[in-house]
Structure formats: structure tokens, C-alpha cells
Scaffold this motif. Structure first.
Motif, PDB file in Angstrom:
ATOM      1  N   LEU A 446     -25.515 -38.272  81.238  1.00 10.16           N
ATOM      2  CA  LEU A 446     -25.154 -39.769  80.807  1.00 10.16           C
ATOM      3  C   LEU A 446     -25.957 -40.718  80.832  1.00 10.16           C
ATOM      4  N   GLY A 447     -27.142 -40.359  81.549  1.00  7.20           N
ATOM      5  CA  GLY A 447     -28.422 -41.364  81.358  1.00  7.20           C
ATOM      6  C   GLY A 447     -28.789 -41.209  79.874  1.00  7.20           C
ATOM      7  N   VAL A 448     -28.937 -40.137  79.599  1.00  3.52           N
ATOM      8  CA  VAL A 448     -29.407 -40.044  77.936  1.00  3.52           C
ATOM      9  C   VAL A 448     -28.572 -40.554  76.897  1.00  3.52           C
ATOM     10  N   LEU A 453     -27.071 -45.114  73.344  1.00  5.54           N
ATOM     11  CA  LEU A 453     -26.032 -46.274  73.146  1.00  5.54           C
ATOM     12  C   LEU A 453     -26.845 -47.486  73.272  1.00  5.54           C
ATOM     13  N   LYS A 454     -27.752 -47.778  73.844  1.00  2.00           N
ATOM     14  CA  LYS A 454     -28.616 -49.115  74.196  1.00  2.00           C
ATOM     15  C   LYS A 454     -29.349 -49.027  72.967  1.00  2.00           C
ATOM     16  N   SER A 455     -29.863 -48.092  72.089  1.00  2.00           N
ATOM     17  CA  SER A 455     -30.683 -48.119  71.094  1.00  2.00           C
ATOM     18  C   SER A 455     -29.857 -48.463  69.806  1.00  2.00           C
ATOM     19  N   ARG A 456     -28.817 -47.939  70.002  1.00  2.00           N
ATOM     20  CA  ARG A 456     -27.950 -48.271  68.569  1.00  2.00           C
ATOM     21  C   ARG A 456     -27.488 -49.730  68.779  1.00  2.00           C
ATOM     22  N   ALA A 461     -25.392 -53.386  76.980  1.00  2.00           N
ATOM     23  CA  ALA A 461     -25.969 -53.405  78.215  1.00  2.00           C
ATOM     24  C   ALA A 461     -26.049 -54.794  78.820  1.00  2.00           C
ATOM     25  N   SER A 462     -25.332 -55.832  78.212  1.00  2.00           N
ATOM     26  CA  SER A 462     -25.235 -56.884  78.626  1.00  2.00           C
ATOM     27  C   SER A 462     -23.746 -57.130  79.562  1.00  2.00           C
ATOM     28  N   ARG A 463     -24.011 -57.835  80.671  1.00  2.00           N
ATOM     29  CA  ARG A 463     -22.700 -57.884  81.577  1.00  2.00           C
ATOM     30  C   ARG A 463     -21.523 -58.916  81.093  1.00  2.00           C
TER      31      ARG A 463
END
Length: 472
Positions: A446-448, A453-456, A461-463
Motif C-alpha cells: 500500500l505504501g508503494v 498515486l502521489k506522483s500522478r 495527499a491534501s487533507r
């Protein structure tokens, strides 16, 4: 609101097809699973009569968890609630992790239930391979879940009705044996069976505590009420009622039923892999009694697997709606069910069929330990979200819920400590420790996935801001 917006909102796109009658029975049925009917046999062999106390202790903790969830649900009732609350109060990564882990929990629970169902069918048809039976049930329940939420709710209502009626019948018959001494078990049935054979803790307190991991597995699915929030006709009324009846359900169906059984049949006669309920009726000697109970526990297994298919599809849709799963999972079928998410989940549950083919004698133990670890994570996220929600309410940042948990955050903290203790027991036990290795691998995967997801999409990642904070 456009039709596209409706389709994208998990709590609005669904059909609110679950009435009060169905939600109540889903809540009751969720507290009566294969962990009680099959898993209790192995736990009785480990702990003797003290298992009753373990179920009572764990039941109190589960009630704390459900009241914390209830307060959150009435603050904001949404389908896929655990992931949503984790996302809101702990951040997007925790929502992502919780949603996928809850999906994993139900997939492996579905495997466990298919395994148990195959074992029960062996009672009548010992020559039929376990994997064949497991596959047949998987296909049938898959079809039911694709039709509509109303069909799911109705099937679950009757599954739960069978379990509840049977358990009450077992308790009444057991009390009759104890009171009037009829049947072949009447001569030896006595309340003193609870302590007459090496005491109430025959294997020691330590051995009794080691059963807590199995006991907690038996309680998995009580939180399913939270997943139904987005499809309940009147969540403000049905959810509090379903949660507040939990203590008496635990007292009657777990503590009460086990107490009666262990009074009727001494604990030394139970063995792992055999349902204590089937064993008790065989000892009582009621004609076809054991077969009837076997049918009931088969119903319990199928009920839980049915619930697993329901919840996994909804959780995948919630993840897709947040950009944390492929967008294809967001689509609803013409009957307003997340058909694609259900289909993918069922394919993964099919791994359980393979396990039944490769290691039929160990399949149940493997998958229950993994499901318990995933369930503990889900419960911890509910409790931590509740603690943070109460802080926000006290600070005036969020509106108060109409269903506050008694004791505020105190009971949630007690439950958090208890769940961490159970996790320590799992780590200590060599047989169940493997599930922590599986969860470590799951966390790494899941970390990977999160990094990709964040790179795309860096904005993922914003709350998200709460509506109250925006307008307040």
C-alpha cells in the motif's frame, strides 16, 4: 445536482433500499458469525469455561467501538464510513490505508466463511471435495449481490433470522436439559460443569488470554452497520437503535449460549474443528438435532460471506471516489450496485477456493488470523477518529453528534489499549504471528501504491476541509 454528481457521490448514488427491519437484522446477524459457531470449538479446548469471560470482556470493548462509530455516523452518515472518517481526521493516507485494509479483511473473511461452509457440507456429503462446495457457494452469492441492495438486504434478513431463532432454541433446549434432566445428557448436565473440571481457568489465565485473538475474530462484522449508512432509509433512527441493542445481543448469543452449552456438556469433550453447537446437540441426542444445527451454522457462514461481498464493493467505490482506486470502481450498475467492485472482490475470494484445494485442513486458521489483524486496524482507526472528532467538537470546530458516546473519549482510549494488547498476543503466538508478516507485506504494498498515486496526482495527499470549518 447533475446525474453525474449523483453517480460520483457514494452516499447519494446508491439506492436507499435497506429498511429498519433489514438494518436491525444485519446488525444482529453481524454479531453472530462463524467465529462463534466453528472457532469456539478450538477456543474451548484452549481455555475451557473461562472462554465465557473472554467473550464478555471482548464484548464490552466491541460496544465501546460501536458507540464511537455511532457518534461518527450520526455526525456524518456515509457509505464506506471508516475510510471517510480516517481520511477526515487522520489524513488522506490513513483513509486510503483503512479503506483498502477493510477490503482485505472482508476478502479473507469471505475465504474463511467459504472454508467453513465447505466443512459444514462435509457433515452430510463427506465425499464431496471442500473446494467444489466453496466454489458453488461463491458463485451463488455473487449472483445475489449483483441483483440489488434490496435482494441482499432481504437475503441477509432471513439468514440472520435463522441464526437468531436457532440460537434462542439452543439456549431454551439447553436450559430444559439443565432444569428437567431430559435427554442422554441430562444425567451429567450441571452448572457445576463450569468449574468441576480443573476450575474455571483449567489451562491458566495466560492460555485463556491467548484465545482473545479468536474471540475478536468472532466479533468481526459488527461494524458492518457503518457500511450500510449510505443505503439506509432513515439512518438517524435505525443506526442508534441497532448499536444500542448490541450489549444484549452479545450477552444472549455469545455469553448466554456458551454458558448453557458448557453447562450441558463438560468442556473436555469439545475439540478444534468441530462446532460446539453441533457437538452439544449430538450429546443431547435430539433426533436430527446435530443436522439442524449444522444447517444453521452453514447459514451463518453464507451470511457472513454475503456481507463480505456487499461491503467490499462499497469500499472499493469509496476509494475510487477519492481517487485512491481505479475510476472504473466508481460506476454503478443499472440496479445501483457497484458491480465491478463486487466482481473483482469475488475473484480474490476465489483464492480461498484454491486454499481449500491445497491445504484444506489449515485454510480456516490462516485466513482468520489475517482477517483479525485487518479488523483490529479498522477498529483502531474508528477509535482514533472518534478521539480526534471529540477534540474538534470540544474546540468548536465541528458540530456535536446527536448520538454521543457515553464517557466521551475515555471508553475509546480503553478500547485502543485493549486492541494493542490483543495485537501483542498475536505477535507472541507462533501460529498466528504469520498474519503480522502478511500485514507488513500488505502495508509495504500500500505504501508503494500511495507513492505512485502521489506522483500522478500530488493533490491527493491534501487533507480535505470539513464543511463546518468552511462555513463556520
Amino acid at each position: 445536482m447533475t446525474s453525474a454528481q449523483v453517480d460520483n457521490a457514494p452516499e447519494e448514488g446508491y439506492e436507499r433500499g435497506l429498511g429498519s427491519r433489514q438494518v436491525q437484522m444485519i446488525a444482529i446477524g453481524g454479531a453472530i458469525g462463524v467465529g462463534l459457531f466453528l472457532g469456539a470449538g478450538a477456543n474451548i479446548a484452549k481455555a475451557g469455561p473461562s472462554l465465557i469471560f473472554m467473550y464478555a470482556l471482548a464484548g464490552v470493548i466491541v460496544f465501546f467501538i460501536m458507540r464511537a462509530l455511532g457518534e461518527l455516523l450520526l455526525y456524518r452518515p456515509v457509505s464506506g464510513s471508516f475510510a471517510e472518517y480516517s481520511r477526515e481526521f487522520l489524513g488522506p493516507f490513513f483513509g486510503y490505508f483503512t479503506g483498502w485494509t477493510y477490503w482485505l479483511m472482508w476478502v479473507v473473511t469471505g475465504m474463511a466463511e467459504l472454508t467453513a461452509a465447505a466443512i459444514y457440507v462435509n457433515y452430510w456429503f463427506p465425499d464431496v471435495p471442500q473446494w467444489v462446495t466453496a466454489l458453488a457457494f461463491l458463485v451463488i452469492l455473487f449472483g445475489v449481490n449483483l441483483i440489488s441492495v434490496k435482494v441482499f438486504g432481504e437475503l441477509e434478513f432471513w439468514f440472520s433470522m435463522v441464526k437468531v431463532t436457532a440460537l434462542i432454541g439452543m439456549i431454551v433446549i439447553g436450559l430444559g436439559v439443565l432444569t428437567f434432566g431430559f435427554s442422554s445428557a441430562g444425567d451429567t448436565a450441571a452448572v457445576s460443569n463450569l468449574w468441576a473440571f480443573d476450575g474455571f481457568f483449567p489451562k491458566g489465565v495466560g492460555s485463556s488470554l491467548m484465545t482473545l485473538q479468536g474471540v475478536m475474530f468472532a466479533y468481526l462484522a459488527v461494524e458492518l452497520v457503518g457500511v450500510t449508512a449510505g443505503e439506509s432509509e432513515n439512518p438517524e433512527k435505525t443506526l442508534p437503535k441497532a448499536i444500542n441493542t448490541l450489549p444484549w445481543r452479545i450477552a444472549l448469543f455469545y455469553v448466554g449460549a456458551l454458558t448453557v452449552i458448557l453447562c450441558v456438556v463438560k468442556w473436555t469433550e469439545f475439540a478444534p474443528g468441530v462446532s460446539p453447537f453441533v457437538e452439544a446437540f449430538a450429546k443431547i441426542g435430539i433426533p436430527a438435532g446435530a443436522g439442524i444445527v449444522n444447517f444453521v451454522v452453514l447459514t451463518a457462514a453464507l451470511s457472513s460471506c454475503n456481507s463480505g461481498m456487499y461491503s467490499t464493493g462499497r469500499m472499493l467505490r469509496n476509494l475510487a471516489d477519492s481517487g485512491e482506486a481505479p475510476a472504473v470502481f466508481r460506476k454503478l450498475s443499472s440496479t445501483k450496485t457497484p458491480a465491478f467492485g463486487i466482481t473483482v472482490s469475488v475473484l480474490f475470494m476465489g483464492i480461498g477456493v484454491v486454499l481449500n484445494y491445497v491445504v484444506p485442513e489449515k485454510a480456516f486458521g490462516y485466513v482468520t488470523s489475517v482477517a483479525t489483524a485487518a479488523g483490529i486496524w479498522t477498529w483502531l482507526m474508528i477509535l482514533i477518529s472518534h478521539v480526534l472528532y471529540r477534540r474538534a467538537v470540544d474546540a468548536g470546530r465541528l458540530p456535536a453528534s446527536s448520538f454521543p458516546a457515553p464517557g466521551g473519549s475515555v471508553c475509546s482510549w480503553i478500547a485502543i489499549v485493549f486492541l494493542l494488547f490483543v495485537t501483542g498476543l498475536i505477535a507472541y503466538d507462533a501460529d498466528s504471528r504469520v498474519c503480522l508478516y502478511v500485514m507488513a507485506g500488505w502495508a509495504a504494498a500500500l505504501g508503494v501504491g500511495w507513492a505512485v498515486l502521489k506522483s500522478r496526482n500530488p493533490g491527493i495527499a491534501s487533507r480535505p476541509e470539513s464543511e463546518f470549518e468552511k462555513v463556520g
